[in-house]
Scaffold this motif. Structure first.
Motif, PDB file in Angstrom:
ATOM      1  N   ALA A 216       1.169  -0.958   0.490  1.00 35.99           N
ATOM      2  CA  ALA A 216       0.055  -0.129   0.364  1.00 35.99           C
ATOM      3  C   ALA A 216       1.114   0.927   0.132  1.00 35.99           C
ATOM      4  CB  ALA A 216      -1.207  -0.268   1.159  1.00 35.99           C
ATOM      5  N   LYS A 217      -0.340   2.362  -0.286  1.00 35.30           N
ATOM      6  CA  LYS A 217       1.003   3.112  -0.090  1.00 35.30           C
ATOM      7  C   LYS A 217       0.567   4.226   1.440  1.00 35.30           C
ATOM      8  CE  LYS A 217       2.010   4.722  -4.649  1.00 35.30           C
ATOM      9  NZ  LYS A 217       1.585   5.435  -5.389  1.00 35.30           N
ATOM     10  N   ALA A 218       1.555   4.894   2.102  1.00 36.62           N
ATOM     11  CA  ALA A 218       2.008   5.397   3.258  1.00 36.62           C
ATOM     12  C   ALA A 218       1.498   7.361   3.749  1.00 36.62           C
ATOM     13  CB  ALA A 218       2.829   5.166   3.875  1.00 36.62           C
TER      14      ALA A 218
ATOM     15  N   VAL B 203       6.441   2.078  -3.014  1.00 36.87           N
ATOM     16  CA  VAL B 203       5.989   2.799  -3.103  1.00 36.87           C
ATOM     17  C   VAL B 203       6.209   3.315  -5.067  1.00 36.87           C
ATOM     18  CG1 VAL B 203       7.221   4.610  -2.157  1.00 36.87           C
ATOM     19  CG2 VAL B 203       8.528   3.544  -3.836  1.00 36.87           C
ATOM     20  N   SER B 204       5.433   4.073  -6.217  1.00 39.78           N
ATOM     21  CA  SER B 204       5.304   4.008  -7.297  1.00 39.78           C
ATOM     22  C   SER B 204       5.968   3.122  -7.970  1.00 39.78           C
ATOM     23  CB  SER B 204       4.711   5.231  -7.522  1.00 39.78           C
ATOM     24  OG  SER B 204       4.208   5.168  -7.100  1.00 39.78           O
ATOM     25  N   ALA B 205       7.236   3.107  -7.869  1.00 38.11           N
ATOM     26  CA  ALA B 205       8.259   2.797  -8.427  1.00 38.11           C
ATOM     27  C   ALA B 205       8.726   1.357  -8.389  1.00 38.11           C
ATOM     28  CB  ALA B 205       9.786   3.552  -9.132  1.00 38.11           C
TER      29      ALA B 205
ATOM     30  N   GLY C 241      -3.408   0.563  -4.503  1.00 38.06           N
ATOM     31  CA  GLY C 241      -2.565   1.690  -3.558  1.00 38.06           C
ATOM     32  C   GLY C 241      -2.604   2.439  -5.264  1.00 38.06           C
ATOM     33  N   THR C 242      -3.531   3.000  -5.813  1.00 28.99           N
ATOM     34  CA  THR C 242      -4.000   4.382  -7.489  1.00 28.99           C
ATOM     35  C   THR C 242      -3.136   3.470  -8.515  1.00 28.99           C
ATOM     36  OG1 THR C 242      -1.568   5.155  -5.702  1.00 28.99           O
ATOM     37  CG2 THR C 242      -3.954   6.100  -5.264  1.00 28.99           C
ATOM     38  N   TYR C 243      -3.071   2.198  -8.135  1.00 26.04           N
ATOM     39  CA  TYR C 243      -1.705   1.647  -9.328  1.00 26.04           C
ATOM     40  C   TYR C 243      -2.752   1.869 -10.730  1.00 26.04           C
ATOM     41  CZ  TYR C 243       1.386  -2.386 -10.100  1.00 26.04           C
ATOM     42  OH  TYR C 243       2.210  -3.004 -11.139  1.00 26.04           O
TER      43      TYR C 243
ATOM     44  N   THR D 299       7.766   9.914  -3.345  1.00 24.73           N
ATOM     45  CA  THR D 299       6.099   9.882  -3.387  1.00 24.73           C
ATOM     46  C   THR D 299       5.665  11.346  -3.700  1.00 24.73           C
ATOM     47  OG1 THR D 299       6.970  10.693  -1.422  1.00 24.73           O
ATOM     48  CG2 THR D 299       6.796   8.147  -1.461  1.00 24.73           C
ATOM     49  N   TYR D 300       4.379  11.329  -3.969  1.00 28.56           N
ATOM     50  CA  TYR D 300       3.874  12.272  -4.269  1.00 28.56           C
ATOM     51  C   TYR D 300       3.968  13.556  -2.994  1.00 28.56           C
ATOM     52  CZ  TYR D 300       2.199  10.294  -7.676  1.00 28.56           C
ATOM     53  OH  TYR D 300       2.210   9.253  -9.119  1.00 28.56           O
ATOM     54  N   ALA D 301       3.874  13.540  -1.342  1.00 27.65           N
ATOM     55  CA  ALA D 301       4.513  13.891  -0.456  1.00 27.65           C
ATOM     56  C   ALA D 301       5.671  14.455  -0.579  1.00 27.65           C
ATOM     57  CB  ALA D 301       3.820  12.618   0.930  1.00 27.65           C
TER      58      ALA D 301
ATOM     59  N   THR E 185       0.046  14.059 -10.560  1.00 30.35           N
ATOM     60  CA  THR E 185      -0.546  13.289 -10.803  1.00 30.35           C
ATOM     61  C   THR E 185      -2.173  12.793 -10.907  1.00 30.35           C
ATOM     62  OG1 THR E 185      -0.441  10.801  -9.801  1.00 30.35           O
ATOM     63  CG2 THR E 185      -0.623  12.033  -7.992  1.00 30.35           C
ATOM     64  N   ASP E 186      -2.989  11.861 -10.558  1.00 28.47           N
ATOM     65  CA  ASP E 186      -4.127  11.482 -10.616  1.00 28.47           C
ATOM     66  C   ASP E 186      -5.089  12.324  -9.152  1.00 28.47           C
ATOM     67  OD1 ASP E 186      -3.254   9.521 -11.334  1.00 28.47           O
ATOM     68  OD2 ASP E 186      -3.795   7.913 -10.346  1.00 28.47           O
ATOM     69  N   ASP E 187      -6.510  13.091 -10.104  1.00 30.61           N
ATOM     70  CA  ASP E 187      -6.520  14.276  -9.165  1.00 30.61           C
ATOM     71  C   ASP E 187      -7.337  13.179  -8.031  1.00 30.61           C
ATOM     72  OD1 ASP E 187      -8.700  12.341 -10.211  1.00 30.61           O
ATOM     73  OD2 ASP E 187     -10.364  13.493 -11.064  1.00 30.61           O
TER      74      ASP E 187
HETATM   75  N1  GLU Z   1      -2.614   5.976 -10.425  1.00 29.58           N
HETATM   76  C1  GLU Z   1      -0.997   6.156 -11.367  1.00 29.58           C
HETATM   77  C2  GLU Z   1      -0.212   4.918 -11.348  1.00 29.58           C
HETATM   78  O1  GLU Z   1      -0.012   3.615 -11.474  1.00 29.58           O
HETATM   79  C3  GLU Z   1      -0.773   7.597 -10.555  1.00 29.58           C
HETATM   80  C4  GLU Z   1      -0.323   6.915  -9.404  1.00 29.58           C
HETATM   81  C5  GLU Z   1       0.722   6.397  -8.560  1.00 29.58           C
HETATM   82  O2  GLU Z   1       2.071   6.358  -8.933  1.00 29.58           O
HETATM   83  O3  GLU Z   1      -0.373   5.578  -7.554  1.00 29.58           O
HETATM   84  O4  GLU Z   1       1.374   5.184 -12.138  1.00 29.58           O
END
Ligand code: GLU
Length: 297
Positions: free
Chosen positions: A66-68, A111-113, A129-131, A200-202, A218-220
């Motif tokens: 998950a994201k934190a 994290v995303s990467a 996590g917003t994936y 992270t976006y933070a 990034t995403d709204d």
């Molecule tokens: N939803 C987009 C993605 O999966 C941006 C948000 C994120 O990085 O989690 O890359």
């Protein structure tokens, strides 16, 4: 004569308090004060031929990525060391159908990467996590979903009127997370601009607040959470320029698990849990309740 109504009133207040206290016990309350749904944990959960579930049962817990740092979506409250947000609720409802209560979930921040690597390497059983579901990622991982569709947008300082959409940040300092679809997409709109990237976006939002960068993209859904947490300082531009269907990230080689996770998701969408969870989490950031998208994975 006057004491009687006071006593009566006091008694009814006590009665109400008792009822409220009971209700509170049944439903956990998010830090925002809105009751979160609870999910009935299945005691007879069986998924034939899923090595992911077999391994989780043996270890006695699920490991969920998950994201934190994303308010209202996937956020770790370090004071209470609890996770909260819409993605966390999605993770919990699925876990319940697989036979794991919230105390049997270990959340791991990814994290995303690092998502594909974590899923492929078996570090986590699933990821919420917003994936974004897309074909590039499908070469490495599998998905269940979508359970929500976001759109890429921009977050800027509240008093900046010049930012109207993706074209308006050409030549500006834009920040996003490494490994996200957001970096790729903004580069299509402003190819010459090097995008500042963090894990992270933070981290991006911190730089926006100090004026080191001009916009976060990034995403709204993610940006609305940060805007709500920094009310009066930040705003979302409100002109989306992509479609980001969110899926639950899964290992590619466990079709039985994918089927079970998708079925669990559908069941909780149909029984109203999805909507209750949304209202108690992401809905509080000001994002209007969307239609639940049809499952395609
Ligand atoms: N939803 C987009 C993605 O999966 C941006 C948000 C994120 O990085 O989690 O890359």
């Amino acid at each position: 004569m006057k004491t009687r109504p006071v006593i009566a009133a006091t008694l009814s207040v006590l009665a109400l308090t008792a009822v409220a206290a009971c209700g509170k016990e049944a439903a956990p309350v998010a830090d925002t004060g809105v009751a979160l749904p609870t999910y009935t944990v299945k005691t007879d959960a069986k998924v034939e031929g899923s090595k992911t579930l077999e391994a989780a049962k043996k270890r006695g817990k699920l490991i969920v990525g998950a994201k934190a740092d994303q308010p209202f979506l996937g956020f770790e409250n370090v004071t209470t060391s609890t996770r909260e947000g819409f993605d966390i609720e999605i993770a919990k409802m699925i876990a319940a159908d697989l036979g794991f209560g919230p105390d049997k979930i270990e959340f791991k921040t990814i994290v995303s990467a690092n998502r594909e690597t974590a899923i492929m390497g078996g570090q986590i059983d699933y990821y919420v996590g917003t994936y974004t579901i897309n074909d590039t990622r499908k070469q490495k991982v599998s998905f269940a979903g979508p359970y929500y569709v976001a759109g890429q947008d921009l977050l800027v300082l509240k008093d900046k009127a010049e930012y109207t959409g993706p074209e308006s940040v050409k030549g500006k300092k834009v920040c996003s997370a490494t490994g996200s679809t957001s970096v790729k997409k903004i580069e299509e709109y402003a190819p010459v601009m090097p995008v500042t990237q963090y894990d992270t976006y933070a981290q991006c939002v911190d730089k926006l607040l100090t004026g080191e960068i001009d916009a976060v993209t990034t995403d709204d859904a993610i940006l609305k959470g940060f805007a709500a947490k920094n009310a009066g300082k930040l705003k979302v531009v409100g002109k989306t320029f992509s479609k980001e269907p969110y899926g639950i990230g899964l290992a590619k080689d466990d079709a039985a698990f994918q089927t079970a996770v998708a079925a669990a998701l559908k069941a909780h969408e149909d029984n109203g849990d999805w909507k209750k969870a949304y209202d108690a989490t992401l809905g509080l950031s000001g994002a209007a309740a969307p239609e639940i998208p049809a499952l395609t994975n």
